[in-house]
Design a protein around this motif. Structure first.
Motif, PDB file in Angstrom:
ATOM      1  N   VAL A 105       0.859  -1.243  -0.133  1.00  0.00           N
ATOM      2  CA  VAL A 105       0.084   0.122  -0.152  1.00  0.00           C
ATOM      3  C   VAL A 105       0.979   1.281  -0.060  1.00  0.00           C
ATOM      4  O   VAL A 105       2.187   1.062   0.332  1.00  0.00           O
ATOM      5  N   PRO A 106       0.425   2.380  -0.233  1.00  0.00           N
ATOM      6  CA  PRO A 106       1.148   3.685  -0.369  1.00  0.00           C
ATOM      7  C   PRO A 106       1.975   4.022   0.828  1.00  0.00           C
ATOM      8  O   PRO A 106       2.842   4.532   0.991  1.00  0.00           O
ATOM      9  N   ASP A 107       0.930   3.986   2.009  1.00  0.00           N
ATOM     10  CA  ASP A 107       1.294   4.328   3.193  1.00  0.00           C
ATOM     11  C   ASP A 107       1.153   3.259   4.105  1.00  0.00           C
ATOM     12  O   ASP A 107      -0.167   3.118   4.804  1.00  0.00           O
ATOM     13  N   ARG A 108       2.202   2.260   4.700  1.00  0.00           N
ATOM     14  CA  ARG A 108       1.857   1.278   5.467  1.00  0.00           C
ATOM     15  C   ARG A 108       1.332   1.475   6.868  1.00  0.00           C
ATOM     16  O   ARG A 108       0.441   0.910   7.268  1.00  0.00           O
ATOM     17  N   VAL A 109       2.175   2.588   7.399  1.00  0.00           N
ATOM     18  CA  VAL A 109       1.948   2.959   8.681  1.00  0.00           C
ATOM     19  C   VAL A 109       0.297   3.482   8.927  1.00  0.00           C
ATOM     20  O   VAL A 109      -0.334   3.049   9.841  1.00  0.00           O
ATOM     21  N   ALA A 110      -0.017   4.256   7.859  1.00  0.00           N
ATOM     22  CA  ALA A 110      -1.216   4.770   8.095  1.00  0.00           C
ATOM     23  C   ALA A 110      -2.433   3.611   7.674  1.00  0.00           C
ATOM     24  O   ALA A 110      -3.333   3.639   8.430  1.00  0.00           O
ATOM     25  N   PHE A 111      -1.916   2.723   6.850  1.00  0.00           N
ATOM     26  CA  PHE A 111      -3.181   1.783   6.367  1.00  0.00           C
ATOM     27  C   PHE A 111      -3.262   0.754   7.908  1.00  0.00           C
ATOM     28  O   PHE A 111      -4.388   0.583   7.991  1.00  0.00           O
ATOM     29  N   LEU A 112      -2.244   0.387   8.339  1.00  0.00           N
ATOM     30  CA  LEU A 112      -2.282  -0.365   9.486  1.00  0.00           C
ATOM     31  C   LEU A 112      -2.991   0.320  10.817  1.00  0.00           C
ATOM     32  O   LEU A 112      -3.853  -0.518  11.420  1.00  0.00           O
TER      33      LEU A 112
END
Length: 355
Positions: free
Chosen positions: A296-303
């Protein structure tokens, strides 16, 4: 719908009702004295299931691999293994710290296999400047390739190369039964040419604790000494081994055949999110066991966003995300997860802002 859908790993399973009953009623002894009857039964059952002569119950897959290395590899020896294998990446360099061995690392392909020609070329020559090649390791299923199963023919080819050089083959079969179910063959066929095997009870087989190492009686005797060395001597541990016996049994209470459900749910998840805008590097046709890995483009935000919606996944490698299906996660949970991922990726779930 459960409060939380935990897809971080298949290690998060809760023991089944049949396991809890068996644990409560387990006959126990002192396993360091080799007289816990439930442990003895589990070790014999596991060995017979994989057509090996003897078994050893250990606390974890990492411990199983470590005591196998101690049993196989002399101090100063060298191991041939995939650079992306669990032994290399995720076991705190136990091969170096405790065994005193180096690893000659090879790269695997997208199917999880190392090139047999590269394996053959990795054996050291008889040169006093070089370490002595002492062991070859395969991982089945191969976690870094999204849980690809390695078939018996490939394993036999690597075993033949190892044995030509007088070196044993060890299988890190943490999810060996996932491989067997995915390939539609008995697990013993996948390890028939291996000298030793570990497999985890505490992953897809849903037990609370434990792994089993199998091999020859001489190898297991050395592994048992190594288990004691690393603090793995356990006492009335039949209460844990009892869950393993339930997991390995045939019938509705057993956990091997039901792994097919996990594989089906993983494919369902992959097919459901692969076309979501922003999800990349996910080919659902490559989902063969219980792993789904994507970017995903932003892993931290996604998780963070999916966790606030009641779904847990984990970072994988440097940039990817991993979800693992398992006992206790049903189709409704997967459908809800697909919906959560889609809403997060289209921005319907706001990203938390640190205060």
């Amino acid at each position: 719908m459960p409060e939380l859908i935990d897809l971080r790993s298949d290690t998060v399973t809760q023991p089944s009702p049949a396991m809890r009953q068996a644990m409560a009623a387990a006959r126990v002894g002192d396993d360091v004295f080799v007289d816990d009857p439930t442990v003895i039964e589990l070790e014999a059952t596991a060995a017979a299931l994989l057509d090996k002569e003897a078994g050893l119950f250990v606390a974890s897959g990492t411990m199983g691999n470590l005591v196998s290395l101690v049993a196989h590899v002399p101090r100063g020896g060298e191991i041939i293994a995939d650079a992306n294998s669990h032994t290399v990446l995720d076991e705190q360099a136990g091969h170096a710290v405790i065994v005193g061995a180096s690893v000659r690392q090879l790269r695997s392909g997208a199917d999880g296999t190392m090139d047999p020609a590269a394996v053959r070329d990795a054996f050291r020559s008889d040169d006093i400047h070089e370490p002595v090649t002492s062991l070859v390791i395969l991982e089945n299923t191969h976690a870094s390739s999204m849980g690809q199963p390695l078939d018996a023919a490939y394993t036999a080819a690597i075993a033949a190369i190892a044995h030509e050089h007088g070196v044993p083959l060890h299988i890190d079969g943490a999810r060996l039964f996932n491989a067997a179910v995915a390939l539609g063959v008995p697990a013993r066929e996948l390890v028939s040419t291996a000298d030793s095997v570990t497999f985890c009870l505490s992953k897809g087989l849903a037990c609370p604790v434990g792994s089993v190492v199998v091999g020859s009686p001489d190898f297991i005797a050395r592994a048992r000494r190594a288990r004691k060395l690393v603090g793995g001597g356990m006492r009335q541990v039949g209460v844990l081994a009892a869950a393993g016996l339930v997991a390995l049994r045939a019938g509705p209470d057993g956990m091997i055949d039901r792994l097919a459900e996990d594989h089906e749910h993983a494919r369902m998840l992959a097919e459901g999110i692969a076309s979501v805008p922003g999800i990349s590097d996910l080919d659902p046709t490559r989902v063969r066991t219980d792993f789904v890995i994507f970017r995903v483009p932003d892993r931290v935000a996604f998780l963070d966003a999916i966790e606030r919606e009641g779904v847990l996944m984990v970072p994988w490698g440097n940039h990817a995300v991993r979800a693992v299906t398992h006992y206790g996660v049903g189709k409704a949970d997967i459908a809800h997860t697909i919906d959560v991922v889609a809403r997060v990726m289209r921005g319907a779930v706001p990203v938390a802002v640190a205060s």
